[in-house]
Design a protein around this motif. Structure first.
Motif, mmCIF file in Angstrom:
data_model
loop_
_atom_site.group_PDB
_atom_site.id
_atom_site.type_symbol
_atom_site.label_atom_id
_atom_site.label_comp_id
_atom_site.label_asym_id
_atom_site.label_seq_id
_atom_site.Cartn_x
_atom_site.Cartn_y
_atom_site.Cartn_z
ATOM 1 N N GLU A 192 0.833 -1.206 0.000
ATOM 2 C CA GLU A 192 0.000 0.000 0.000
ATOM 3 C C GLU A 192 0.866 1.254 0.000
ATOM 4 N N ALA A 193 1.982 1.201 0.745
ATOM 5 C CA ALA A 193 2.897 2.344 0.785
ATOM 6 C C ALA A 193 3.476 2.636 -0.594
ATOM 7 N N LEU A 194 3.737 1.598 -1.377
ATOM 8 C CA LEU A 194 4.261 1.819 -2.726
ATOM 9 C C LEU A 194 3.251 2.558 -3.602
ATOM 10 N N GLN A 195 1.968 2.269 -3.414
ATOM 11 C CA GLN A 195 0.944 2.992 -4.169
ATOM 12 C C GLN A 195 0.976 4.476 -3.823
ATOM 13 N N TYR A 196 1.159 4.768 -2.529
ATOM 14 C CA TYR A 196 1.279 6.156 -2.091
ATOM 15 C C TYR A 196 2.500 6.807 -2.753
ATOM 16 N N LYS A 254 4.103 5.960 -5.490
ATOM 17 C CA LYS A 254 3.937 6.129 -6.934
ATOM 18 C C LYS A 254 3.271 7.470 -7.234
ATOM 19 N N GLN A 255 2.240 7.809 -6.466
ATOM 20 C CA GLN A 255 1.534 9.075 -6.654
ATOM 21 C C GLN A 255 2.405 10.257 -6.212
ATOM 22 N N ARG A 256 3.082 10.103 -5.074
ATOM 23 C CA ARG A 256 3.905 11.208 -4.558
ATOM 24 C C ARG A 256 5.062 11.541 -5.499
ATOM 25 N N LEU A 257 5.719 10.518 -6.015
ATOM 26 C CA LEU A 257 6.832 10.755 -6.929
ATOM 27 C C LEU A 257 6.367 11.447 -8.201
ATOM 28 N N THR A 258 5.188 11.070 -8.677
ATOM 29 C CA THR A 258 4.619 11.733 -9.855
ATOM 30 C C THR A 258 4.325 13.195 -9.561
ATOM 31 N N ASP A 288 7.397 2.186 -12.949
ATOM 32 C CA ASP A 288 6.169 1.645 -12.365
ATOM 33 C C ASP A 288 6.517 0.624 -11.288
ATOM 34 N N ILE A 289 5.518 0.217 -10.523
ATOM 35 C CA ILE A 289 5.700 -0.833 -9.525
ATOM 36 C C ILE A 289 5.880 -2.166 -10.244
ATOM 37 N N VAL A 290 6.940 -2.878 -9.904
ATOM 38 C CA VAL A 290 7.195 -4.197 -10.478
ATOM 39 C C VAL A 290 7.598 -5.144 -9.354
ATOM 40 N N THR A 291 7.612 -6.441 -9.685
ATOM 41 C CA THR A 291 8.052 -7.444 -8.714
ATOM 42 C C THR A 291 9.475 -7.868 -9.047
ATOM 43 N N GLU A 292 10.334 -7.830 -8.014
ATOM 44 C CA GLU A 292 11.733 -8.232 -8.165
ATOM 45 C C GLU A 292 12.119 -9.055 -6.948
ATOM 46 N N ASN A 293 12.611 -10.247 -7.177
ATOM 47 C CA ASN A 293 12.987 -11.134 -6.077
ATOM 48 C C ASN A 293 11.823 -11.325 -5.096
ATOM 49 N N ASN A 294 10.616 -11.488 -5.658
ATOM 50 C CA ASN A 294 9.395 -11.760 -4.885
ATOM 51 C C ASN A 294 8.974 -10.601 -3.983
ATOM 52 N N ARG A 295 9.447 -9.400 -4.293
ATOM 53 C CA ARG A 295 9.012 -8.209 -3.557
ATOM 54 C C ARG A 295 8.620 -7.133 -4.558
ATOM 55 N N ASN A 296 7.663 -6.311 -4.200
ATOM 56 C CA ASN A 296 7.292 -5.194 -5.054
ATOM 57 C C ASN A 296 8.235 -4.016 -4.811
ATOM 58 N N ILE A 297 8.618 -3.355 -5.891
ATOM 59 C CA ILE A 297 9.571 -2.245 -5.805
ATOM 60 C C ILE A 297 9.167 -1.124 -6.759
ATOM 61 N N VAL A 325 3.283 8.497 8.624
ATOM 62 C CA VAL A 325 4.149 7.449 9.181
ATOM 63 C C VAL A 325 3.848 6.076 8.589
ATOM 64 N N GLU A 326 2.592 5.829 8.207
ATOM 65 C CA GLU A 326 2.262 4.509 7.682
ATOM 66 C C GLU A 326 2.868 4.255 6.295
ATOM 67 N N TYR A 327 3.321 5.329 5.634
ATOM 68 C CA TYR A 327 3.923 5.191 4.306
ATOM 69 C C TYR A 327 5.416 5.538 4.302
ATOM 70 N N ALA A 328 5.951 5.949 5.426
ATOM 71 C CA ALA A 328 7.296 6.504 5.487
ATOM 72 C C ALA A 328 8.377 5.460 5.215
ATOM 73 N N ILE A 329 9.535 5.943 4.800
ATOM 74 C CA ILE A 329 10.717 5.093 4.649
ATOM 75 C C ILE A 329 11.160 4.634 6.032
ATOM 76 N N VAL A 330 11.418 3.326 6.185
ATOM 77 C CA VAL A 330 11.709 2.767 7.510
ATOM 78 C C VAL A 330 13.093 2.123 7.603
ATOM 79 N N GLY A 331 13.929 2.346 6.595
ATOM 80 C CA GLY A 331 15.286 1.801 6.679
ATOM 81 C C GLY A 331 15.868 1.521 5.318
ATOM 82 N N LEU A 332 17.070 0.976 5.353
ATOM 83 C CA LEU A 332 17.780 0.603 4.132
ATOM 84 C C LEU A 332 17.454 -0.825 3.740
#
Length: 324
Positions: A88-92, A94-98, A106-115, A150-157
């Protein structure tokens, strides 16, 4: 004895003011330390992280005012990942970066994770990676006063991607000298190139991975603004750091020996493909010399530079990081 995961990533910027504006104003990270490059006190060293700069959350930048452009290639740390809580945070994002006109895919799957892959204004190669299905190293704690909820914030490396021409020497150092284990592979985005190899250490997960990409079609990277200087891995304390120093020496890998950075202690070495690795202790941390409520608002100097504060400040371009 195992490394605990990613400690921090340090990159290069040619413009501290613009860098501060992007990483705090657009990406919503907290500036937890405004200090100087301890090897060249005439330039800034900025640390962006979670609420107090917990280990594993710091993306740092050395300012090199006249740095040229980066020519991407091998023998490099080619992409830095930043963790977010879930899909859900990635959807946020995607809009913020635009909305902020940030170059991104766009959002894609890499190594079984969305990025989401993106670039900062200087071409820094970044990925936002979802922790939706992640298990392993705990994420950081978002800063509640930032511009991103906070629910969409970056939480680490997240994972650091290394790009090399010949993977064998790097694999040997990661697995035989350091504590990494191969845990997965996934297809390269470049046709005709080998799979990307995933290495993990400690508790594993997005905060403890290195992704090794092989590129036989590229020259050696020429670093500049928007490139990564080094990646640091987490060590619990100074005693363990001494263990790793002895281990590196036993493997005949030249290293810096223990280096005092005040906020942590470090050890530096280059693996055979020329990529700079650092091992860094988890403590004492960034609240050792500043109130947690006011981290990054003033120029912080380790005690061994304090007597030179006037001369150091005179060489720096003013950078207003005072918050309301």
């Amino acid at each position: 004895m195992e490394l605990k995961g990613i400690h921090h990533v340090s990159a290069l910027t040619a413009n501290a003011k613009a860098n501060y504006s992007f990483y705090t104003g657009v990406l919503g990270m907290r500036l937890v330390k405004k200090t100087v490059n301890q090897d060249d006190t005439s330039v800034y060293h900025l640390f962006y992280a979670d609420v107090v700069g917990n280990p594993g959350t710091d993306l740092t930048f050395f300012e090199i005012p006249r740095a040229g452009r980066t020519y991407p290639g091998v023998s490099s740390i080619s992409t830095t990942s930043l963790r977010v809580k879930n899909d859900e945070a990635l959807q946020y994002w995607k809009q913020r970066l635009t909305e902020h006109q940030v170059e991104h895919e766009d959002i894609v799957t890499e190594n079984n994770r969305n990025i989401i892959s993106l670039r900062d204004p200087e071409g820094q190669r970044l990925k936002l990676v979802s922790d939706e299905t992640n298990k392993g190293v705990e994420a950081g704690t978002p800063w509640k006063k930032g511009p991103v909820p906070v629910e969409y914030a970056i939480v680490g490396l997240g994972p650091s991607q290394l790009t090399v021409n010949d993977p064998a020497p790097t694999v040997k150092v990661l697995t035989e000298v350091l504590s990494f284990k191969e845990v997965d592979r996934y297809p390269s985005q470049i046709q005709g190139q080998p799979d990307v190899i995933v290495f993990s250490t400690g508790e594993g997960g997005t905060g403890a991975e290195v992704h090794l990409e092989t590129r036989t079609d590229l020259p050696r990277e020429r670093p500049g603004r928007g490139s990564v200087h080094h990646v640091a891995f987490r060590v619990d304390n100074e005693d363990e750091l001494k263990y790793w120093k002895d281990r590196l020496q036993g493997a005949r890998l030249p290293n810096s020996g223990l280096v005092e950075r005040y906020y942590f202690k470090s050890l530096y070495f280059r693996e055979p493909n020329g990529i700079l690795f650092e091992l860094a202790t988890d403590g004492p941390g960034f609240t050792t010399d500043e109130d947690p409520e006011h981290l990054g608002e003033s120029l912080a100097l380790p005690p061994y530079f304090e007597q030179d504060r006037e001369q150091i400040e005179a060489k720096l371009e003013p950078l207003d990081t005072k918050r309301d």
